[in-house]
Design a protein around this motif. Structure first.
Motif, PDB file in Angstrom:
ATOM      1  N   ILE A 164       0.846  -1.195   0.000  1.00  0.00           N
ATOM      2  CA  ILE A 164       0.000   0.000   0.000  1.00  0.00           C
ATOM      3  C   ILE A 164       0.879   1.243   0.000  1.00  0.00           C
ATOM      4  N   MET A 165       0.514   2.201  -0.834  1.00  0.00           N
ATOM      5  CA  MET A 165       1.257   3.456  -0.952  1.00  0.00           C
ATOM      6  C   MET A 165       0.593   4.564  -0.135  1.00  0.00           C
ATOM      7  N   THR A 166       1.425   5.445   0.414  1.00  0.00           N
ATOM      8  CA  THR A 166       0.925   6.683   1.018  1.00  0.00           C
ATOM      9  C   THR A 166       1.883   7.806   0.639  1.00  0.00           C
ATOM     10  N   LEU A 167       1.492   9.030   0.961  1.00  0.00           N
ATOM     11  CA  LEU A 167       2.343  10.194   0.711  1.00  0.00           C
ATOM     12  C   LEU A 167       3.135  10.540   1.966  1.00  0.00           C
ATOM     13  N   ARG A 168       4.370  10.953   1.793  1.00  0.00           N
ATOM     14  CA  ARG A 168       5.160  11.416   2.938  1.00  0.00           C
ATOM     15  C   ARG A 168       4.480  12.630   3.566  1.00  0.00           C
ATOM     16  N   PHE A 225      -3.442   5.225  -0.224  1.00  0.00           N
ATOM     17  CA  PHE A 225      -4.141   6.052   0.756  1.00  0.00           C
ATOM     18  C   PHE A 225      -3.717   7.504   0.571  1.00  0.00           C
ATOM     19  N   THR A 226      -4.676   8.418   0.498  1.00  0.00           N
ATOM     20  CA  THR A 226      -4.351   9.846   0.492  1.00  0.00           C
ATOM     21  C   THR A 226      -5.424  10.612   1.251  1.00  0.00           C
ATOM     22  N   ALA A 277      -9.665   7.261  -0.014  1.00  0.00           N
ATOM     23  CA  ALA A 277      -9.659   8.655   0.420  1.00  0.00           C
ATOM     24  C   ALA A 277      -9.894   8.714   1.922  1.00  0.00           C
ATOM     25  N   ASP A 278      -8.935   9.259   2.639  1.00  0.00           N
ATOM     26  CA  ASP A 278      -9.059   9.452   4.080  1.00  0.00           C
ATOM     27  C   ASP A 278      -9.719  10.811   4.306  1.00  0.00           C
ATOM     28  N   GLU A 279     -11.027  10.786   4.573  1.00  0.00           N
ATOM     29  CA  GLU A 279     -11.808  12.007   4.760  1.00  0.00           C
ATOM     30  C   GLU A 279     -12.032  12.314   6.240  1.00  0.00           C
TER      31      GLU A 279
END
Length: 405
Positions: free
Chosen positions: A132-136, A227-228, A261-263
């Protein structure tokens, strides 16, 4: 209870973590709240610009929400999903109606971390992939699983966690290596030079190239998802170039992954222009996670997904004792009604634009203010040593105002 006795108990019996996150020299002894106001034990009134960490979405002790809670408490507090009760069905239908197709299946949890844990599990089971990818700079919770998604060193422990989680550079057009003065979906842009031709964004292109490089070198051919946050919250109210998420979603789906989307912070109208932050990016996620403002401070979270992903997840048995309780659903349902009746989303857009515009004037006047950013009532003000070096003084003054205020 006296202030002295509270501090004695705080130091002796309460988790030491609560002192680590006490960001003031003289403690604030909060006694009462009403709408946008807080009062301390001496009767001093404060305007709450933090909203209980972006959680109090319609105001402290809102009369309509309080009345809904009191009605439900006099009827039925808790039962399990084994039995059929009205609040969970009424709220599920009401919440799902706010999402575009095919996001129509709702799972209830008790927090944002729990929601993101569940979304990770869903993504991996549905795709048959693991990474799973996320942003720094992201924050997706502090549970043992969500800790892997979170890219903030203060929230990390020196133990194995987050197996299968990988990060890519955050497309921060102020602090990052590439940026310009037309990148953001915001009333306020950076003061960086921009040489892009109309309709083009060189910064976006470079950040997408970085994502492609990570996908080609750091993860398997097939991944579980991305995930963003539509706007990074704990990371500093960071906004991405306008087309970044749209292009990133396409790349992830080409790799077999789903887009989450993490809302937790951006949802329920906080950004003003849209009820959900992802809408402004012109994308439809496969999974959406919710918490914080969902129930105005009552412990609750949710995961909204597609029937297809729900069917994959139904191959096993998932049960949550407190998720979707009658009381939680009654409160959350009242919050949705209140947001509509009080026009808090419109208020967020109007007040947020005013705040952003006026803060930008202060940025132009004072050398210590390096950047003003955000949308609606999710606003970041970044302090710097000077505008030449952009060296951070205090990383961020994060303003997440009460929608009501």
């Amino acid at each position: 209870m006296s202030r002295e006795r509270m501090m004695e108990i705080r130091n002796l019996n309460c988790s030491p973590m609560i002192n680590k996150v006490t960001y003031y020299k003289s403690p604030l002894y909060v006694h009462q709240g009403y709408m946008q106001w807080l009062w301390d034990t001496s009767g001093q009134r404060y305007l709450d610009l933090f909203a209980g960490v972006a959680t109090v979405s319609v105001g402290h002790c809102h009369p309509k929400v309080r009345a809904a809670a009191e009605r439900q408490m006099g009827h039925l507090w808790h039962t399990t999903h084994i039995y059929v009760h009205s609040p969970i069905h009424e709220y599920s239908e009401k919440l799902a109606a706010l999402f575009p197709d095919p996001l129509k299946v709702v799972y209830f949890t008790n927090s944002g971390s729990e929601s993101n844990d569940l979304a990770m599990l869903m993504a991996r089971l549905h795709t048959g992939n693991f990474d799973i990818m996320t942003l720094r700079g992201s924050y997706h919770g502090g549970s043992p699983q969500a800790m892997g998604l979170t890219s903030q060193s203060p929230y990390k422990y020196p133990i194995p966690s987050g197996l299968g989680c990988c990060t890519t550079i955050c497309p921060d057009v102020f602090r990052g290596p590439w940026g310009g003065s037309h990148c953001r979906d915001s009333p306020v842009q950076t003061i960086r030079d921009c040489n892009c031709s109309p309709g083009c964004c060189n910064a976006n292109d470079m950040y997408i190239e970085q994502l492609k490089d990570v996908l080609n070198t750091s993860v398997p051919e097939r991944i579980a998802g991305l995930f963003t946050e539509p706007i990074q919250g704990v990371g500093g109210a960071v906004q991405y170039p306008k087309d970044f998420l749209k292009q990133a979603y396409n790349l992830i789906r080409e790799k077999g992954g789903v887009c989450i989307a993490d809302e937790v912070q951006t949802g329920f109208g906080r950004t003003g222009s849209d009820f959900w932050g992802f809408t402004a990016h012109d994308v439809v996620p496969d999974i959406v996670t919710l918490a914080k403002g969902i129930a105005n401070g009552f412990p609750m979270g949710a995961v909204v997904t597609t029937p297809e992903i729900a069917r994959s997840f139904a191959k096993g048995l998932h049960f949550n004792t407190f998720g979707g309780s009658p009381l939680a659903c009654a409160i959350a349902s009242s919050v949705l009604d209140t947001i509509e009746q009080d026009k808090t989303q419109q208020n967020s857009a109007t007040l947020g634009t005013y705040f952003l515009t006026e803060l930008a004037h202060l940025r132009d006047k004072y050398e210590i203010i390096g950047d003003v950013r955000g949308k609606g009532l999710q606003i970041g003000v970044e302090m710097v040593k000077d505008k030449v070096s952009n060296e951070s003084v205090y990383i961020l003054a994060f303003i997440s105002l009460l929608l009501y205020s």
